[in-house]
Design a protein around this motif. Structure first.
Motif, PDB file in Angstrom:
ATOM      1  N   GLY A   1      76.597 -20.147   1.114  1.00 21.62           N
ATOM      2  CA  GLY A   1      78.042 -20.107   0.907  1.00 21.62           C
ATOM      3  C   GLY A   1      78.442 -21.184  -0.078  1.00 21.62           C
ATOM      4  O   GLY A   1      77.937 -21.232  -1.201  1.00 21.62           O
ATOM      5  N   ASN A   2      79.296 -22.099   0.354  1.00 22.84           N
ATOM      6  CA  ASN A   2      79.773 -23.172  -0.530  1.00 22.84           C
ATOM      7  C   ASN A   2      78.856 -24.387  -0.557  1.00 22.84           C
ATOM      8  O   ASN A   2      79.180 -25.383  -1.185  1.00 22.84           O
ATOM      9  CB  ASN A   2      81.187 -23.591  -0.125  1.00 22.84           C
ATOM     10  CG  ASN A   2      81.243 -24.169   1.276  1.00 22.84           C
ATOM     11  OD1 ASN A   2      80.236 -24.389   1.918  1.00 22.84           O
ATOM     12  ND2 ASN A   2      82.445 -24.409   1.749  1.00 22.84           N
ATOM     13  N   GLY A   3      77.737 -24.322   0.139  1.00 23.11           N
ATOM     14  CA  GLY A   3      76.757 -25.400   0.082  1.00 23.11           C
ATOM     15  C   GLY A   3      76.997 -26.565   1.013  1.00 23.11           C
ATOM     16  O   GLY A   3      76.302 -27.575   0.931  1.00 23.11           O
ATOM     17  N   GLN A   4      77.936 -26.441   1.946  1.00 26.67           N
ATOM     18  CA  GLN A   4      78.225 -27.598   2.795  1.00 26.67           C
ATOM     19  C   GLN A   4      77.043 -27.991   3.665  1.00 26.67           C
ATOM     20  O   GLN A   4      76.798 -29.179   3.873  1.00 26.67           O
ATOM     21  CB  GLN A   4      79.483 -27.397   3.622  1.00 26.67           C
ATOM     22  CG  GLN A   4      79.350 -26.431   4.741  1.00 26.67           C
ATOM     23  CD  GLN A   4      80.581 -26.403   5.622  1.00 26.67           C
ATOM     24  OE1 GLN A   4      80.442 -26.339   6.809  1.00 26.67           O
ATOM     25  NE2 GLN A   4      81.767 -26.444   5.072  1.00 26.67           N
TER      26      GLN A   4
ATOM     27  N   ASN B   1      81.213 -22.177  -6.571  1.00 23.15           N
ATOM     28  CA  ASN B   1      82.117 -23.095  -5.870  1.00 23.15           C
ATOM     29  C   ASN B   1      81.379 -24.125  -5.016  1.00 23.15           C
ATOM     30  O   ASN B   1      82.011 -24.905  -4.310  1.00 23.15           O
ATOM     31  CB  ASN B   1      83.085 -22.300  -4.985  1.00 23.15           C
ATOM     32  CG  ASN B   1      84.224 -21.729  -5.776  1.00 23.15           C
ATOM     33  OD1 ASN B   1      85.200 -22.406  -6.044  1.00 23.15           O
ATOM     34  ND2 ASN B   1      84.085 -20.477  -6.199  1.00 23.15           N
ATOM     35  N   ALA B   2      80.056 -24.121  -5.088  1.00 27.39           N
ATOM     36  CA  ALA B   2      79.271 -25.050  -4.276  1.00 27.39           C
ATOM     37  C   ALA B   2      79.350 -26.465  -4.842  1.00 27.39           C
ATOM     38  O   ALA B   2      79.419 -26.670  -6.057  1.00 27.39           O
ATOM     39  CB  ALA B   2      77.815 -24.589  -4.221  1.00 27.39           C
TER      40      ALA B   2
ATOM     41  N   HIS C   1      82.046 -10.517   1.751  1.00 31.46           N
ATOM     42  CA  HIS C   1      83.317 -10.722   2.437  1.00 31.46           C
ATOM     43  C   HIS C   1      84.048 -11.986   2.003  1.00 31.46           C
ATOM     44  O   HIS C   1      85.199 -12.179   2.370  1.00 31.46           O
ATOM     45  CB  HIS C   1      83.095 -10.816   3.951  1.00 31.46           C
ATOM     46  CG  HIS C   1      82.554  -9.572   4.563  1.00 31.46           C
ATOM     47  ND1 HIS C   1      83.288  -8.415   4.679  1.00 31.46           N
ATOM     48  CD2 HIS C   1      81.329  -9.284   5.068  1.00 31.46           C
ATOM     49  CE1 HIS C   1      82.552  -7.488   5.256  1.00 31.46           C
ATOM     50  NE2 HIS C   1      81.369  -7.988   5.493  1.00 31.46           N
ATOM     51  N   PHE C   2      83.382 -12.870   1.242  1.00 29.34           N
ATOM     52  CA  PHE C   2      83.944 -14.206   1.051  1.00 29.34           C
ATOM     53  C   PHE C   2      84.175 -14.626  -0.395  1.00 29.34           C
ATOM     54  O   PHE C   2      84.829 -15.634  -0.623  1.00 29.34           O
ATOM     55  CB  PHE C   2      83.051 -15.243   1.743  1.00 29.34           C
ATOM     56  CG  PHE C   2      82.876 -14.961   3.211  1.00 29.34           C
ATOM     57  CD1 PHE C   2      83.887 -15.251   4.107  1.00 29.34           C
ATOM     58  CD2 PHE C   2      81.715 -14.379   3.687  1.00 29.34           C
ATOM     59  CE1 PHE C   2      83.752 -14.977   5.457  1.00 29.34           C
ATOM     60  CE2 PHE C   2      81.572 -14.097   5.035  1.00 29.34           C
ATOM     61  CZ  PHE C   2      82.585 -14.394   5.922  1.00 29.34           C
ATOM     62  N   SER C   3      83.665 -13.907  -1.370  1.00 26.75           N
ATOM     63  CA  SER C   3      83.784 -14.357  -2.766  1.00 26.75           C
ATOM     64  C   SER C   3      85.221 -14.417  -3.250  1.00 26.75           C
ATOM     65  O   SER C   3      85.597 -15.318  -3.994  1.00 26.75           O
ATOM     66  CB  SER C   3      82.960 -13.463  -3.694  1.00 26.75           C
ATOM     67  OG  SER C   3      81.595 -13.728  -3.507  1.00 26.75           O
TER      68      SER C   3
ATOM     69  N   ALA D   1      87.057 -20.413  -3.140  1.00 35.54           N
ATOM     70  CA  ALA D   1      87.598 -21.773  -3.282  1.00 35.54           C
ATOM     71  C   ALA D   1      88.252 -22.232  -1.976  1.00 35.54           C
ATOM     72  O   ALA D   1      88.045 -23.366  -1.529  1.00 35.54           O
ATOM     73  CB  ALA D   1      88.580 -21.844  -4.439  1.00 35.54           C
ATOM     74  N   ASP D   2      89.046 -21.376  -1.343  1.00 36.35           N
ATOM     75  CA  ASP D   2      89.664 -21.730  -0.064  1.00 36.35           C
ATOM     76  C   ASP D   2      88.618 -21.839   1.042  1.00 36.35           C
ATOM     77  O   ASP D   2      88.728 -22.682   1.934  1.00 36.35           O
ATOM     78  CB  ASP D   2      90.729 -20.706   0.328  1.00 36.35           C
ATOM     79  CG  ASP D   2      92.013 -20.878  -0.452  1.00 36.35           C
ATOM     80  OD1 ASP D   2      92.215 -21.975  -1.036  1.00 36.35           O
ATOM     81  OD2 ASP D   2      92.812 -19.927  -0.510  1.00 36.35           O
ATOM     82  N   TYR D   3      87.619 -20.982   0.996  1.00 30.31           N
ATOM     83  CA  TYR D   3      86.528 -21.027   1.965  1.00 30.31           C
ATOM     84  C   TYR D   3      85.871 -22.402   1.923  1.00 30.31           C
ATOM     85  O   TYR D   3      85.641 -23.032   2.951  1.00 30.31           O
ATOM     86  CB  TYR D   3      85.527 -19.925   1.618  1.00 30.31           C
ATOM     87  CG  TYR D   3      84.371 -19.770   2.558  1.00 30.31           C
ATOM     88  CD1 TYR D   3      84.481 -19.007   3.714  1.00 30.31           C
ATOM     89  CD2 TYR D   3      83.142 -20.346   2.276  1.00 30.31           C
ATOM     90  CE1 TYR D   3      83.407 -18.834   4.566  1.00 30.31           C
ATOM     91  CE2 TYR D   3      82.061 -20.181   3.117  1.00 30.31           C
ATOM     92  CZ  TYR D   3      82.200 -19.423   4.256  1.00 30.31           C
ATOM     93  OH  TYR D   3      81.134 -19.263   5.093  1.00 30.31           O
ATOM     94  N   ALA D   4      85.599 -22.896   0.724  1.00 31.38           N
ATOM     95  CA  ALA D   4      84.988 -24.220   0.559  1.00 31.38           C
ATOM     96  C   ALA D   4      85.921 -25.321   1.065  1.00 31.38           C
ATOM     97  O   ALA D   4      85.475 -26.302   1.644  1.00 31.38           O
ATOM     98  CB  ALA D   4      84.629 -24.453  -0.905  1.00 31.38           C
ATOM     99  N   LYS D   5      87.196 -25.149   0.862  1.00 26.02           N
ATOM    100  CA  LYS D   5      88.171 -26.185   1.217  1.00 26.02           C
ATOM    101  C   LYS D   5      88.445 -26.270   2.720  1.00 26.02           C
ATOM    102  O   LYS D   5      88.580 -27.355   3.275  1.00 26.02           O
ATOM    103  CB  LYS D   5      89.478 -25.897   0.472  1.00 26.02           C
ATOM    104  CG  LYS D   5      90.537 -26.952   0.630  1.00 26.02           C
ATOM    105  CD  LYS D   5      91.748 -26.604  -0.225  1.00 26.02           C
ATOM    106  CE  LYS D   5      92.872 -27.581  -0.047  1.00 26.02           C
ATOM    107  NZ  LYS D   5      94.057 -27.207  -0.832  1.00 26.02           N
TER     108      LYS D   5
END
Length: 189
Positions: A45-48, A72-73, A6-8, A12-16
């Protein structure tokens, strides 16, 4: 349940724009783990969450089924990223002090995932799952957010999201619920 990506497309926006987790959550997780040697951030996900775990644990393995999310991580010297589904991580058995799933447990196949968690955890290792709720704000904004979330967007969420909204997972052992508040200022920019 197959991996539903659902997120790929918007990784980039997901990470931001994704909300950040509070430091206290990771300090708490470090305090209840048997040691702070090795943590698995599953469905990273983005590794946060992985980056924050790395401030508490010596080493973090972060996995996600999405190659785009991993690409994007955010890099960190104590975090290793791998593309792998949560239910078949290929990680070493009995080696992890902590397994964390941050805001993603509802997307996983529980019948296959929980045995994987048991396989990779050390004796007395800790499994933790975190999720955030809707933000708290003043009226009338509070009512607008509630209406948007439940009435406008709600009917379009994938079915797995309803699990997140309606279920508390108890698991096999004692459960400790810990409330940690994340505070952020948001502007229309």
């Amino acid at each position: 349940m197959e991996f539903k990506d659902h997120f790929s497309k918007q990784a980039a926006d997901y990470a931001k724009f994704r909300p950040r987790y509070p430091r206290e959550m990771f300090e708490y997780l470090g305090s209840i783990a048997p040691t702070r040697q090795l943590a698995w951030d599953c469905a990273t996900g983005n590794g946060q969450a992985a980056i924050k775990l790395a401030t508490v644990f010596d080493r973090v393995i972060a996995t996600d089924a999405s190659e785009t999310q991993i690409a994007n991580a955010e890099p960190h010297k104590r975090v290793e990223y791998h593309v792998a589904p949560a239910e078949q991580s290929n990680l070493r058995s009995g080696s992890f002090d902590l397994v964390l799933v941050a805001q993603a447990l509802h997307w996983l196949n529980h019948d296959r995932f929980y045995p994987e968690v048991r396989r990779v955890l050390k004796e007395k290792g800790v499994f933790a799952a975190s999720a955030y709720n809707l933000l708290r704000t003043e009226r009338p904004i509070k009512e607008m957010i509630r209406r948007y979330y439940y009435e406008i967007v709600g009917p379009y969420w994938p079915p797995e999201r309803s699990f997140r909204n309606s279920t508390c997972i108890e698991g096999e052992r004692r459960v400790r619920r810990v409330g940690v508040q994340s505070v952020a200022d948001r502007t229309p920019d």
